[in-house]
Design an enzyme around this catalytic site. Structure first.
Site, PDB file in Angstrom:
ATOM      1  N   THR A   1      19.762  28.034  38.080  1.00 36.35           N
ATOM      2  CA  THR A   1      20.689  28.446  36.782  1.00 36.35           C
ATOM      3  C   THR A   1      21.929  28.396  37.332  1.00 36.35           C
ATOM      4  O   THR A   1      22.303  28.247  38.439  1.00 36.35           O
ATOM      5  CB  THR A   1      20.121  30.040  36.529  1.00 36.35           C
ATOM      6  OG1 THR A   1      19.131  30.158  35.963  1.00 36.35           O
ATOM      7  CG2 THR A   1      21.428  30.578  35.825  1.00 36.35           C
TER       8      THR A   1
ATOM      9  N   GLY B   1      14.846  35.093  29.835  1.00 35.43           N
ATOM     10  CA  GLY B   1      15.055  35.875  31.198  1.00 35.43           C
ATOM     11  C   GLY B   1      16.441  36.694  31.111  1.00 35.43           C
ATOM     12  O   GLY B   1      16.860  36.702  30.096  1.00 35.43           O
ATOM     13  N   ASP B   2      16.841  36.937  32.369  1.00 37.81           N
ATOM     14  CA  ASP B   2      18.187  37.654  32.537  1.00 37.81           C
ATOM     15  C   ASP B   2      19.435  37.043  31.984  1.00 37.81           C
ATOM     16  O   ASP B   2      20.211  37.535  31.504  1.00 37.81           O
ATOM     17  CB  ASP B   2      18.422  38.242  33.787  1.00 37.81           C
ATOM     18  CG  ASP B   2      18.277  37.018  34.892  1.00 37.81           C
ATOM     19  OD1 ASP B   2      17.687  36.193  34.884  1.00 37.81           O
ATOM     20  OD2 ASP B   2      19.646  36.763  35.349  1.00 37.81           O
TER      21      ASP B   2
ATOM     22  N   GLY C   1      14.350  36.208  37.159  1.00 40.90           N
ATOM     23  CA  GLY C   1      14.989  36.961  36.020  1.00 40.90           C
ATOM     24  C   GLY C   1      14.280  38.408  35.738  1.00 40.90           C
ATOM     25  O   GLY C   1      15.161  39.285  35.233  1.00 40.90           O
TER      26      GLY C   1
HETATM   27  N1  ASP Z   1      17.482  33.781  36.177  1.00 44.32           N
HETATM   28  C1  ASP Z   1      16.822  32.630  35.762  1.00 44.32           C
HETATM   29  C2  ASP Z   1      15.557  33.243  34.773  1.00 44.32           C
HETATM   30  O1  ASP Z   1      15.041  34.240  35.245  1.00 44.32           O
HETATM   31  C3  ASP Z   1      16.282  31.684  36.566  1.00 44.32           C
HETATM   32  C4  ASP Z   1      17.468  31.078  37.554  1.00 44.32           C
HETATM   33  O2  ASP Z   1      18.309  31.737  37.764  1.00 44.32           O
HETATM   34  O3  ASP Z   1      17.060  30.272  38.215  1.00 44.32           O
HETATM   35  O4  ASP Z   1      15.555  32.732  33.688  1.00 44.32           O
END
Ligand code: ASP
Length: 325
Positions: free
Chosen positions: A194, A224-225, A248
């Site tokens: 991300t 996700g987060d 996340g």
């Molecule tokens: N945090 C992101 C999610 O869970 C994934 C990532 O940070 O690569 O969607």
């Protein structure tokens, strides 16, 4: 962890391109990618642009770079499609714009900007988000334009592992949060790409943005987060600006972005608050990831509990990038 010991002059931009075990053969691409984003965003700040403009521009560069799990080149859902989430937040006004589960936008962070600027609402999903973006002039593209063969292969491998009964390395649900075994810990480092940025402009205003394709083999519709306010992204001039990356679901449960900015508001240095947030993530839920955190005085903190995190910082000390902190 890395921080500034003295208070630097404005402006400041920090970007990240994910926190995981970046393989040596991908190191140059990651370093180049964050350097390009940093240069683009920092040039805007130097010319007197706003933190929100700089964050949007830096994240756009990262979305356009197929190295990262954002925009084109993102991980695929279990159905083999790219589904993108992004949030942009202005710390001066607390205005925010978020989109999730969009499949036909090349740059979801720009759609988030449109929501921030032009809508009384804060968050749009799926077709409604795409229709809103299109009504403000953003082109809708075919989902396949966002899909790389590299990711088709990666998805097939992950699904084949699951079919053979091997451990889930995808963060799509099979990892037990209380499983802190060394094997799980190593697998947990495999993929967090991300992207995000936080900025402080010459007017003293903060902004933050995060953009993602989510987790490999995620169920369609999973969010996700990254794009949720206070989880993977937050900005408030009264506390700090933050962008997170990592697994996340644990980050969401802890509302970790807001947790970290609240610490800064209570007087903890961003350096310490960033490290505390990552420690809390692991100790409470066995989570892994990385954080960039920037206070309204230009002090900052970076931390991760993965082997690497691609980062870049621009401030009065110049522009720097790295793959660990
Ligand atoms: N945090 C992101 C999610 O869970 C994934 C990532 O940070 O690569 O969607």
């Amino acid at each position: 962890m890395r921080t500034s010991s003295q208070i630097p002059a404005l402006p400041t931009l920090i970007v990240h391109g994910g926190a995981w075990a970046i393989p040596p053969e991908m190191a140059d691409d990651h370093q180049r990618g964050v350097a390009n984003a940093l240069a683009t965003g920092y040039a805007i700040l130097k010319k007197g642009g706003t933190a929100t403009d700089a964050v949007e521009a830096a994240v756009t560069v990262l979305e356009d770079d197929p190295t990262f799990d954002a925009g084109r080149g993102s991980f695929l859902t279990s159905e083999g499609r790219v589904q993108l989430d992004a949030l942009l937040m202005d710390g001066a006004t607390l205005r925010a714009g978020g989109v999730a589960c969009v499949e036909h936008l090349r740059n979801p962070i720009q759609a988030a900007r449109l929501v921030l600027d032009k809508s009384p609402h804060i968050y749009f999903v799926g077709r409604g988000a795409e229709a809103f973006a299109a009504s403000h002039g953003m082109p809708l593209i075919e989902n396949q334009e966002l899909v790389l063969d590299r990711e088709r292969i990666r998805l097939a491998e992950a699904q084949s592992r699951l079919a053979r009964g091997l451990a889930d390395i995808t963060f799509s649900g099979a990892l037990a949060e209380d499983d802190k075994s060394p094997e799980t810990a190593v697998q947990s480092f495999l993929s967090h790409d991300t992207v995000g940025a936080v900025a402080l402009d010459q007017f003293g205003n903060l902004a933050a943005g995060t953009s993602t394709g989510g987790t490999l083999n995620k169920a369609p519709g999973r969010v996700g987060d990254s794009s949720l306010i206070g989880c993977g992204c937050y900005a408030d001039n009264h506390s700090a600006a933050v962008s997170l990356t990592g697994w996340g679901e644990p980050i969401m449960k802890l509302v970790l972005g807001k947790w970290a900015t609240d610490r800064v508001a209570q007087g903890t240095s961003p350096e310490l608050a960033a490290q505390q947030a990552i420690d809390y993530l692991f100790q409470r839920l066995g989570g892994h990831g990385g954080i960039i955190l920037l206070g309204p005085d230009g002090r900052f903190g970076l931390a991760h509990n993965t082997p690497g995190m691609a980062w870049g910082i621009g401030n009065s000390d110049g522009l720097r990038t790295g793959l660990t902190v």
